[in-house]
Design a protein around this motif. Sequence first.
Motif, PDB file in Angstrom:
ATOM      1  N   TRP A   1     -15.496   6.777   2.723  1.00  0.00           N
ATOM      2  CA  TRP A   1     -14.311   6.046   2.298  1.00  0.00           C
ATOM      3  C   TRP A   1     -13.266   7.058   1.821  1.00  0.00           C
ATOM      4  O   TRP A   1     -13.594   7.966   1.043  1.00  0.00           O
ATOM      5  CB  TRP A   1     -14.636   5.081   1.174  1.00  0.00           C
TER       6      TRP A   1
ATOM      7  N   ARG B   1      -8.945   7.385   0.624  1.00  0.00           N
ATOM      8  CA  ARG B   1      -7.799   6.601   0.191  1.00  0.00           C
ATOM      9  C   ARG B   1      -6.533   7.431   0.304  1.00  0.00           C
ATOM     10  O   ARG B   1      -6.558   8.647   0.228  1.00  0.00           O
ATOM     11  CB  ARG B   1      -7.983   6.102  -1.245  1.00  0.00           C
TER      12      ARG B   1
ATOM     13  N   ARG C   1      -5.148  12.212   2.747  1.00  0.00           N
ATOM     14  CA  ARG C   1      -6.141  11.211   2.367  1.00  0.00           C
ATOM     15  C   ARG C   1      -7.211  11.870   1.522  1.00  0.00           C
ATOM     16  O   ARG C   1      -7.724  12.934   1.869  1.00  0.00           O
ATOM     17  CB  ARG C   1      -6.749  10.560   3.616  1.00  0.00           C
TER      18      ARG C   1
ATOM     19  N   ASP D   1      -6.110   4.239  -9.081  1.00  0.00           N
ATOM     20  CA  ASP D   1      -6.944   3.949  -7.909  1.00  0.00           C
ATOM     21  C   ASP D   1      -6.165   3.169  -6.845  1.00  0.00           C
ATOM     22  O   ASP D   1      -6.676   2.946  -5.745  1.00  0.00           O
ATOM     23  CB  ASP D   1      -8.182   3.138  -8.307  1.00  0.00           C
TER      24      ASP D   1
ATOM     25  N   ALA E   1      -4.184   2.359  -3.827  1.00  0.00           N
ATOM     26  CA  ALA E   1      -4.032   3.112  -2.574  1.00  0.00           C
ATOM     27  C   ALA E   1      -4.451   2.230  -1.413  1.00  0.00           C
ATOM     28  O   ALA E   1      -5.021   1.153  -1.596  1.00  0.00           O
ATOM     29  CB  ALA E   1      -4.895   4.373  -2.589  1.00  0.00           C
TER      30      ALA E   1
ATOM     31  N   TYR F   1      -7.163   2.041   1.346  1.00  0.00           N
ATOM     32  CA  TYR F   1      -8.516   2.569   1.491  1.00  0.00           C
ATOM     33  C   TYR F   1      -8.957   2.457   2.945  1.00  0.00           C
ATOM     34  O   TYR F   1      -8.821   1.398   3.569  1.00  0.00           O
ATOM     35  CB  TYR F   1      -9.480   1.815   0.585  1.00  0.00           C
TER      36      TYR F   1
ATOM     37  N   GLY G   1      -7.556   0.250   7.527  1.00  0.00           N
ATOM     38  CA  GLY G   1      -7.265   0.334   6.100  1.00  0.00           C
ATOM     39  C   GLY G   1      -7.178  -1.022   5.432  1.00  0.00           C
ATOM     40  O   GLY G   1      -6.881  -2.045   6.065  1.00  0.00           O
TER      41      GLY G   1
ATOM     42  N   GLN H   1      -5.684  -2.552   1.539  1.00  0.00           N
ATOM     43  CA  GLN H   1      -4.912  -2.180   0.356  1.00  0.00           C
ATOM     44  C   GLN H   1      -5.625  -2.596  -0.924  1.00  0.00           C
ATOM     45  O   GLN H   1      -6.089  -3.741  -1.036  1.00  0.00           O
ATOM     46  CB  GLN H   1      -3.525  -2.815   0.402  1.00  0.00           C
TER      47      GLN H   1
END
Length: 126
Positions: A36, A38, A45, A90, A92, A94, A119, A121
Amino acid sequence: QVQLVESGGGSVQAGGSLRLSCAASGATYRSYCMGWFRQAAGPGREAVSVIDTRSGGTRLPDSVQGRFIISQDNAKNTLYLQMNSLKPEDTAMYYCAARGGFCAGAVFMSDDYNYWGQGTQVTVSS
């Protein structure tokens, strides 16, 4: 060709939790290093967790240690990211990502991953 589809993003208040899912198809799922990442405003990223789908071994950066948990359900070909004690930082987009082989070397380098989802959100409000 691996297809990855994320889900589970949303808006939550600081201190809350979310669980992201990544459904994988199109390849031998057990033979990948998956992770994972973000991306907040700006380039680049950031890795938040990786898992070796064959051994189940995981690695997480210090920024999310103790708060995020990566797991997999091999029967469903699905990867999860449980996010607890969420903070505004946090927030972002993802992404789920995959690359062939074991999780070895620079597993947190996004450029080394071949397959990406679209992705989901995550927004954390204070």
